[in-house]
Design a protein around this motif. Sequence first.
Motif, PDB file in Angstrom:
ATOM      1  N   ASN A   1      48.180  18.953   2.311  1.00 45.50           N
ATOM      2  CA  ASN A   1      47.010  18.641   1.481  1.00 45.50           C
ATOM      3  C   ASN A   1      47.216  18.933   0.004  1.00 45.50           C
TER       4      ASN A   1
ATOM      5  N   GLN B   1      47.437   5.579  -6.353  1.00 49.72           N
ATOM      6  CA  GLN B   1      46.971   6.896  -5.931  1.00 49.72           C
ATOM      7  C   GLN B   1      48.133   7.883  -5.781  1.00 49.72           C
TER       8      GLN B   1
ATOM      9  N   GLU C   1      44.507  15.826   0.006  1.00 49.36           N
ATOM     10  CA  GLU C   1      43.182  16.257   0.437  1.00 49.36           C
ATOM     11  C   GLU C   1      42.061  15.481  -0.252  1.00 49.36           C
ATOM     12  N   ASN C   2      42.371  14.793  -1.346  1.00 46.02           N
ATOM     13  CA  ASN C   2      41.360  14.014  -2.066  1.00 46.02           C
ATOM     14  C   ASN C   2      41.309  12.564  -1.620  1.00 46.02           C
ATOM     15  N   LEU C   3      42.156  12.175  -0.692  1.00 42.60           N
ATOM     16  CA  LEU C   3      42.181  10.805  -0.194  1.00 42.60           C
ATOM     17  C   LEU C   3      41.288  10.674   1.037  1.00 42.60           C
ATOM     18  N   SER C   4      40.818   9.458   1.281  1.00 42.22           N
ATOM     19  CA  SER C   4      40.034   9.208   2.495  1.00 42.22           C
ATOM     20  C   SER C   4      40.950   9.254   3.710  1.00 42.22           C
ATOM     21  N   GLY C   5      40.347   9.300   4.898  1.00 40.10           N
ATOM     22  CA  GLY C   5      41.146   9.325   6.121  1.00 40.10           C
ATOM     23  C   GLY C   5      42.054   8.115   6.242  1.00 40.10           C
TER      24      GLY C   5
ATOM     25  N   GLN D   1      43.208   6.262   3.813  1.00 44.51           N
ATOM     26  CA  GLN D   1      44.274   6.373   2.808  1.00 44.51           C
ATOM     27  C   GLN D   1      45.336   7.380   3.240  1.00 44.51           C
ATOM     28  N   GLN D   2      44.903   8.496   3.817  1.00 46.98           N
ATOM     29  CA  GLN D   2      45.874   9.494   4.277  1.00 46.98           C
ATOM     30  C   GLN D   2      46.784   8.913   5.361  1.00 46.98           C
TER      31      GLN D   2
ATOM     32  N   LEU E   1      39.625   7.473  12.610  1.00 47.44           N
ATOM     33  CA  LEU E   1      39.162   6.596  11.541  1.00 47.44           C
ATOM     34  C   LEU E   1      37.940   5.783  11.960  1.00 47.44           C
ATOM     35  N   ASP E   2      37.156   5.354  10.962  1.00 46.65           N
ATOM     36  CA  ASP E   2      36.050   4.453  11.219  1.00 46.65           C
ATOM     37  C   ASP E   2      36.607   3.072  11.569  1.00 46.65           C
TER      38      ASP E   2
ATOM     39  N   SER F   1      38.499   1.078   8.720  1.00 45.83           N
ATOM     40  CA  SER F   1      39.782   1.694   8.379  1.00 45.83           C
ATOM     41  C   SER F   1      40.787   1.537   9.515  1.00 45.83           C
TER      42      SER F   1
END
Length: 275
Positions: free
Chosen positions: A110, A156, A162-166, A168-169, A194-195, A198
């Motif tokens: 992270n 990015q 840790e600042n990225l969305s799931g 993106q990670q 993920l949703d 995503s």
Amino acid sequence: MEPLASAERELTGVAPEPHVRFRGATKSFGKGIHALEDVSFDITPGSFTVLLGLSGSGKSTTLRLINGLHTPTDGEVSVLGEAIGTARGHRLQDLRRQIGMVFQQFHLVNSMSALENVCTGALGELRGPRIGLMMYPKRIRERALEQLERVGLADQRFQRAENLSGGQQQRVAVARALMQKPKVLLADEPVASLDPKSAHQVMRLISGIAREDGLTVVCSLHQVELAREWGDRIIGLRGGRVVLDADAADISHEQALEIYATVSGREDAESERAL
């Protein structure tokens, strides 16, 4: 685009050697507990195979046998023409470098930037540890940026993980796996966290890159529709045994759901989440 194996067969008239081969593979953890029992199948180069089943059905064990984290209790598992269960030392390391892995929980650091996380995928070809992005050779940093561009996250690159969305990670995790220049890519429930939007983006990404690079993909899922949409082939596992093995295009939604029937014949509650 057709799988690499089909194209090679048309050109040469000879079927290529499978990238993954299971022959009567069993994995036991003592006291008669079989995580996998008498499993046999071949996976051809360039194909996208989905392992489908309930939690505890043997999907993760199958992937761990492929990358050498487990060794079979009985039978044989071969990867890229070599019995991975008996490979040792440098040979095992060389085999593992050719097997990329994408995890459900991403396994990123992270506090590191996206770019540095991707660079860690090349540690197997470097000597000694690396602390900080600039400790990596320029060629590695450039290659890592290329992989981030492929997954749409070059802008990015300096963001902490840790600042990225799931979603993106997970794309960063895919880029990290590609740094190994793998021939086989394993994905263990890569979209379970993920949703739906995503999840489709990540599956589309993995499928597209695999076809561009001719990668052989083995991906565990529990979502029936994702398996039918993205897989070339579905291997259904239940209780550590193969209960279905067919081309994804030939499997109906109802047939796929039968994988989720418990051993006693009742539908498990988890099958509801597979719809």
